[in-house]
Design a protein around this motif. Sequence first.
Motif, PDB file in Angstrom:
ATOM      1  N   PRO B  66      21.356  35.865  -0.875  1.00  0.00           N
ATOM      2  CA  PRO B  66      22.809  35.830  -1.092  1.00  0.00           C
ATOM      3  C   PRO B  66      23.475  36.981  -0.334  1.00  0.00           C
ATOM      4  CG  PRO B  66      21.735  36.878  -2.946  1.00  0.00           C
ATOM      5  CD  PRO B  66      20.627  36.416  -2.030  1.00  0.00           C
ATOM      6  N   ASP B  67      24.711  36.751   0.098  1.00  0.00           N
ATOM      7  CA  ASP B  67      25.467  37.826   0.731  1.00  0.00           C
ATOM      8  C   ASP B  67      26.157  38.621  -0.383  1.00  0.00           C
ATOM      9  OD1 ASP B  67      27.202  39.498   2.054  1.00  0.00           O
ATOM     10  OD2 ASP B  67      27.679  38.029   3.609  1.00  0.00           O
ATOM     11  N   PRO B  68      25.804  39.901  -0.576  1.00  0.00           N
ATOM     12  CA  PRO B  68      26.384  40.643  -1.697  1.00  0.00           C
ATOM     13  C   PRO B  68      27.885  40.911  -1.569  1.00  0.00           C
ATOM     14  CG  PRO B  68      24.945  42.049  -0.394  1.00  0.00           C
ATOM     15  CD  PRO B  68      24.822  40.677   0.171  1.00  0.00           C
ATOM     16  N   ASP B  69      28.459  40.639  -0.403  1.00  0.00           N
ATOM     17  CA  ASP B  69      29.900  40.835  -0.243  1.00  0.00           C
ATOM     18  C   ASP B  69      30.683  39.530  -0.408  1.00  0.00           C
ATOM     19  OD1 ASP B  69      29.634  43.530   0.210  1.00  0.00           O
ATOM     20  OD2 ASP B  69      29.432  43.305   2.375  1.00  0.00           O
ATOM     21  N   VAL B  70      30.013  38.464  -0.770  1.00  0.00           N
ATOM     22  CA  VAL B  70      30.672  37.164  -0.831  1.00  0.00           C
ATOM     23  C   VAL B  70      30.570  36.572  -2.236  1.00  0.00           C
ATOM     24  CG1 VAL B  70      30.473  34.763  -0.066  1.00  0.00           C
ATOM     25  CG2 VAL B  70      30.458  36.589   1.606  1.00  0.00           C
ATOM     26  N   ALA B  71      31.701  36.077  -2.734  1.00  0.00           N
ATOM     27  CA  ALA B  71      31.689  35.293  -3.967  1.00  0.00           C
ATOM     28  C   ALA B  71      31.481  33.842  -3.550  1.00  0.00           C
ATOM     29  CB  ALA B  71      33.009  35.444  -4.704  1.00  0.00           C
ATOM     30  N   LEU B  72      30.384  33.243  -4.014  1.00  0.00           N
ATOM     31  CA  LEU B  72      30.088  31.864  -3.637  1.00  0.00           C
ATOM     32  C   LEU B  72      30.193  30.990  -4.874  1.00  0.00           C
ATOM     33  CD1 LEU B  72      27.472  30.698  -1.147  1.00  0.00           C
ATOM     34  CD2 LEU B  72      27.568  29.538  -3.317  1.00  0.00           C
ATOM     35  N   PHE B 165      35.531  45.023   0.587  1.00  0.00           N
ATOM     36  CA  PHE B 165      35.370  46.294  -0.122  1.00  0.00           C
ATOM     37  C   PHE B 165      34.928  45.988  -1.554  1.00  0.00           C
ATOM     38  CE2 PHE B 165      38.718  47.036   3.007  1.00  0.00           C
ATOM     39  CZ  PHE B 165      38.193  48.136   3.677  1.00  0.00           C
ATOM     40  N   PRO B 166      34.145  46.881  -2.172  1.00  0.00           N
ATOM     41  CA  PRO B 166      33.743  46.621  -3.561  1.00  0.00           C
ATOM     42  C   PRO B 166      34.928  46.433  -4.497  1.00  0.00           C
ATOM     43  CG  PRO B 166      32.416  48.375  -2.618  1.00  0.00           C
ATOM     44  CD  PRO B 166      33.463  48.039  -1.597  1.00  0.00           C
ATOM     45  N   SER B 167      36.077  47.051  -4.180  1.00  0.00           N
ATOM     46  CA  SER B 167      37.240  46.917  -5.057  1.00  0.00           C
ATOM     47  C   SER B 167      37.838  45.515  -5.032  1.00  0.00           C
ATOM     48  CB  SER B 167      38.303  47.940  -4.660  1.00  0.00           C
ATOM     49  OG  SER B 167      38.658  47.743  -3.313  1.00  0.00           O
ATOM     50  N   GLN B 168      37.439  44.715  -4.045  1.00  0.00           N
ATOM     51  CA  GLN B 168      37.988  43.351  -3.965  1.00  0.00           C
ATOM     52  C   GLN B 168      37.094  42.327  -4.648  1.00  0.00           C
ATOM     53  OE1 GLN B 168      38.204  43.044   0.283  1.00  0.00           O
ATOM     54  NE2 GLN B 168      40.333  43.731   0.360  1.00  0.00           N
ATOM     55  N   ARG B 169      35.988  42.801  -5.236  1.00  0.00           N
ATOM     56  CA  ARG B 169      35.009  41.840  -5.770  1.00  0.00           C
ATOM     57  C   ARG B 169      35.582  40.991  -6.879  1.00  0.00           C
ATOM     58  NH1 ARG B 169      29.409  45.392  -5.706  1.00  0.00           N
ATOM     59  NH2 ARG B 169      29.107  45.179  -3.451  1.00  0.00           N
ATOM     60  N   GLU B 170      36.346  41.627  -7.759  1.00  0.00           N
ATOM     61  CA  GLU B 170      36.885  40.881  -8.889  1.00  0.00           C
ATOM     62  C   GLU B 170      37.868  39.804  -8.405  1.00  0.00           C
ATOM     63  OE1 GLU B 170      38.758  42.364 -13.031  1.00  0.00           O
ATOM     64  OE2 GLU B 170      37.192  43.579 -12.107  1.00  0.00           O
ATOM     65  N   GLU B 171      38.724  40.215  -7.477  1.00  0.00           N
ATOM     66  CA  GLU B 171      39.701  39.263  -6.937  1.00  0.00           C
ATOM     67  C   GLU B 171      38.985  38.112  -6.242  1.00  0.00           C
ATOM     68  OE1 GLU B 171      42.312  41.013  -4.069  1.00  0.00           O
ATOM     69  OE2 GLU B 171      43.347  39.117  -3.700  1.00  0.00           O
ATOM     70  N   ALA B 172      37.931  38.437  -5.476  1.00  0.00           N
ATOM     71  CA  ALA B 172      37.194  37.395  -4.768  1.00  0.00           C
ATOM     72  C   ALA B 172      36.588  36.399  -5.754  1.00  0.00           C
ATOM     73  CB  ALA B 172      36.105  38.024  -3.908  1.00  0.00           C
ATOM     74  N   SER B 173      36.044  36.905  -6.859  1.00  0.00           N
ATOM     75  CA  SER B 173      35.463  36.005  -7.861  1.00  0.00           C
ATOM     76  C   SER B 173      36.530  35.121  -8.480  1.00  0.00           C
ATOM     77  CB  SER B 173      34.766  36.812  -8.962  1.00  0.00           C
ATOM     78  OG  SER B 173      33.690  37.523  -8.427  1.00  0.00           O
ATOM     79  N   GLU B 174      37.699  35.700  -8.755  1.00  0.00           N
ATOM     80  CA  GLU B 174      38.783  34.914  -9.338  1.00  0.00           C
ATOM     81  C   GLU B 174      39.199  33.778  -8.413  1.00  0.00           C
ATOM     82  OE1 GLU B 174      40.123  34.917 -12.352  1.00  0.00           O
ATOM     83  OE2 GLU B 174      38.564  36.394 -12.812  1.00  0.00           O
ATOM     84  N   VAL B 175      39.366  34.114  -7.119  1.00  0.00           N
ATOM     85  CA  VAL B 175      39.780  33.091  -6.157  1.00  0.00           C
ATOM     86  C   VAL B 175      38.709  32.004  -6.070  1.00  0.00           C
ATOM     87  CG1 VAL B 175      40.313  32.660  -3.733  1.00  0.00           C
ATOM     88  CG2 VAL B 175      41.194  34.705  -4.844  1.00  0.00           C
TER      89      VAL B 175
END
Lengths: 220, 186
Positions: B66-72, B165-175
């Motif tokens: 898995p790509d740790p910077d990507v919400a899949l 950025f790690p700070s965008q992880r939550e937003e990425a998961s929401e989207v």
Amino acid sequence: MFAARLPRAFALRGPPIEGLPVRKASAAASALLVVYTFVIAGALGLSSAHWMTNGEYPFGRVGVGAWTVWPRSGSREADPYTRAVNARTGAIPLGVGEGLLLRASVDDGGRALDARCAYRVGPATPQARFWTLTLYDVAGRPVDTPLGRSGFSSAELLRDQNGGFSITVSREAATGNWLMMPESGPVTLIFRLYDSPASVGSAALDFRTVPRVERLECAP
Amino acid sequence: MTLRGQFALATLCAFVLAAIAHLAAVLAIPYLAEKDAFSRLRSTLSADRSEIIAAPGDLGTWLPYPDPDVALSTCAYTLEEGPVRVSARTGALFQSVSLHARAGGVFFAITDRAAVRGALDLVLMTRRQLDEALATEDPDEPSRDVRIVAPSREGLVVIRVLAAFPSQREEASEVAKSVSCTIDRE
């Protein structure tokens, strides 16, 4: 009854000719040969299928420097082996037009990437909107180190004046962009280009535009 | 025929049969596999929203490499009950939607660059469903949907959202979680 018919069908003998003696022993021998044929065929066919779909995609690879690319793995033209590998691992490939995956399990000199060694990755990358570089252990999981980082994205990097970058992958702390190695074992680097012209035509890739993977020194 | 000749012939037959067995096994694996992405996600066929498979930074996912910077996230779909409409909102983060046929591979991929006013809308259909839609459509008001003919009736919609950025992880998961995949009844 079926067994009595087998030898005639498989031993390629004509009907017994009158007056000639019929060799009784060959019926058992022929039956054994039939069993032998199917056992060998099954074992060879299935084990070779297992072996070829067990790891990386066996066909359609393109080598660029230390990196290997499978340009058709994310397209409709993916070959049956690629599909079988995906089915067995549960992998979800990147589509053409979405991105491109480059994988390195060796350095520029062709030596396997080892956690005991230090590597420098950089300085150039092919054109892409974003890219990520991730370090994986032998089981395919991102490395889990005390630093809590298993890779870099293109946005997070410190760059030099020319826009180039250098990532040090090592067990010992380094200045600049440092990615901590796990304690031991072979490792794999995966470099993903998102929204890149290279994903449509891998002709855009050549060894000058992909990051170099240079081995620095190795612990004994 | 001597025994030795029979043995040679049997070995030759074994190799030919082995080649056939090899090809048959490779072609059958995608349909028989139990650990492929579609089989693992079959239970989500009735869900209307995408589900996260690999959250950014999550090391515990079953997804290999898995790509740790990507919400899949994914929606499993079946076209048995009608065309499937996929609607995604795009934001500031890189986002892509790809369509994977069961046992087939990727047959369509699109990134957020193709979004119109912050929305990506696709309608997935079989060839027959497309013909029906074209036949019943009002020629003066053609549909504006992006219609995609799927090569098989079952598959996965895969959404990737990049958290650079790690700070965008939550937003990425929401989207990634907010993509809707519904059966299109008109």
